[in-house]
Motif scaffolding. Structure first.
Motif, PDB file in Angstrom:
ATOM      1  N   THR A  58       0.834  -1.203   0.000  1.00 50.54           N
ATOM      2  CA  THR A  58       0.000   0.000   0.000  1.00 50.54           C
ATOM      3  C   THR A  58       0.865   1.249   0.000  1.00 50.54           C
ATOM      4  O   THR A  58       0.597   2.203  -0.743  1.00 50.54           O
ATOM      5  N   PHE A  59       1.925   1.232   0.807  1.00 49.29           N
ATOM      6  CA  PHE A  59       2.847   2.371   0.858  1.00 49.29           C
ATOM      7  C   PHE A  59       3.443   2.612  -0.522  1.00 49.29           C
ATOM      8  O   PHE A  59       3.481   3.739  -1.011  1.00 49.29           O
ATOM      9  N   LYS A  60       3.904   1.546  -1.161  1.00 54.57           N
ATOM     10  CA  LYS A  60       4.514   1.644  -2.493  1.00 54.57           C
ATOM     11  C   LYS A  60       3.515   2.207  -3.505  1.00 54.57           C
ATOM     12  O   LYS A  60       3.844   3.067  -4.316  1.00 54.57           O
ATOM     13  N   LYS A  61       2.280   1.717  -3.427  1.00 56.54           N
ATOM     14  CA  LYS A  61       1.246   2.172  -4.359  1.00 56.54           C
ATOM     15  C   LYS A  61       0.954   3.665  -4.160  1.00 56.54           C
ATOM     16  O   LYS A  61       0.800   4.407  -5.125  1.00 56.54           O
ATOM     17  N   GLU A  62       0.896   4.099  -2.900  1.00 59.22           N
ATOM     18  CA  GLU A  62       0.564   5.497  -2.603  1.00 59.22           C
ATOM     19  C   GLU A  62       1.737   6.448  -2.808  1.00 59.22           C
ATOM     20  O   GLU A  62       1.559   7.568  -3.270  1.00 59.22           O
ATOM     21  N   LYS A  63       2.955   6.001  -2.452  1.00 60.46           N
ATOM     22  CA  LYS A  63       4.118   6.892  -2.476  1.00 60.46           C
ATOM     23  C   LYS A  63       5.046   6.655  -3.665  1.00 60.46           C
ATOM     24  O   LYS A  63       5.928   7.457  -3.924  1.00 60.46           O
ATOM     25  N   GLY A  64       4.889   5.504  -4.327  1.00 60.45           N
ATOM     26  CA  GLY A  64       5.722   5.208  -5.483  1.00 60.45           C
ATOM     27  C   GLY A  64       7.118   4.717  -5.138  1.00 60.45           C
ATOM     28  O   GLY A  64       7.981   4.644  -6.009  1.00 60.45           O
ATOM     29  N   THR A  65       7.349   4.357  -3.899  1.00 60.19           N
ATOM     30  CA  THR A  65       8.679   3.917  -3.468  1.00 60.19           C
ATOM     31  C   THR A  65       8.558   2.954  -2.289  1.00 60.19           C
ATOM     32  O   THR A  65       7.551   2.946  -1.583  1.00 60.19           O
ATOM     33  N   HIS A  67      11.001   3.198  -0.063  1.00 67.29           N
ATOM     34  CA  HIS A  67      11.812   3.900   0.934  1.00 67.29           C
ATOM     35  C   HIS A  67      10.903   4.473   2.017  1.00 67.29           C
ATOM     36  O   HIS A  67      10.461   5.620   1.940  1.00 67.29           O
ATOM     37  N   VAL A  68      10.632   3.626   3.013  1.00 63.37           N
ATOM     38  CA  VAL A  68       9.741   4.004   4.107  1.00 63.37           C
ATOM     39  C   VAL A  68      10.567   4.727   5.170  1.00 63.37           C
ATOM     40  O   VAL A  68      11.531   4.161   5.690  1.00 63.37           O
ATOM     41  N   TYR A  72       7.829   6.514   9.947  1.00 65.29           N
ATOM     42  CA  TYR A  72       6.521   6.370   9.302  1.00 65.29           C
ATOM     43  C   TYR A  72       5.737   5.255   9.989  1.00 65.29           C
ATOM     44  O   TYR A  72       5.905   4.073   9.695  1.00 65.29           O
TER      45      TYR A  72
END
Length: 107
Positions: A58-65, A67-68, A72
């Motif tokens: 979900t993070f990747k989909k929303e932020k495009g990366t 690199h958390v 966060y």
């Protein structure tokens, strides 16, 4: 909430005993079916890992990366800890493969 992680009528030690009996094949099939019907979590580590992987997707989909940031939510610390285990050679190949399948290298 899925049962087995927070089960309001059972103590934590009771849940551990249920899981221990299950993994030793000493739990009645009827009881297993009852627990499955209410969403009992048999393997808490696997359940937690899978939830974290979904958070990461979900993070990747929303932020495009991938690199958390460390701060966060708890996802950043979890990924930091995973990478530390990887650097120290303490991460199972199955876990490493799960990250590689996502397109995330841990180095």
């Amino acid at each position: 909430t899925h049962l087995g992680h927070s089960f309001p009528t059972r103590r934590s030690s009771d849940l551990c005993n249920i899981r221990r009996l299950f993994f030793k094949n000493n739990l009645d099939e009827h009881k297993i079916n009852q627990l499955n019907d209410i969403g009992f979590i048999w393997n808490v580590r696997e359940y937690t890992f899978n939830n974290r992987i979904e958070e990461l997707k979900t993070f990747k989909k929303e932020k495009g990366t991938f690199h958390v940031p460390f701060r966060y939510k708890s996802l950043g610390k979890w990924l930091f800890d995973i990478k530390k285990l990887y650097r120290n050679g303490k991460l199972k190949l199955q876990i490493i493969d799960a990250f590689r399948n996502l397109g995330l290298e841990l180095d």
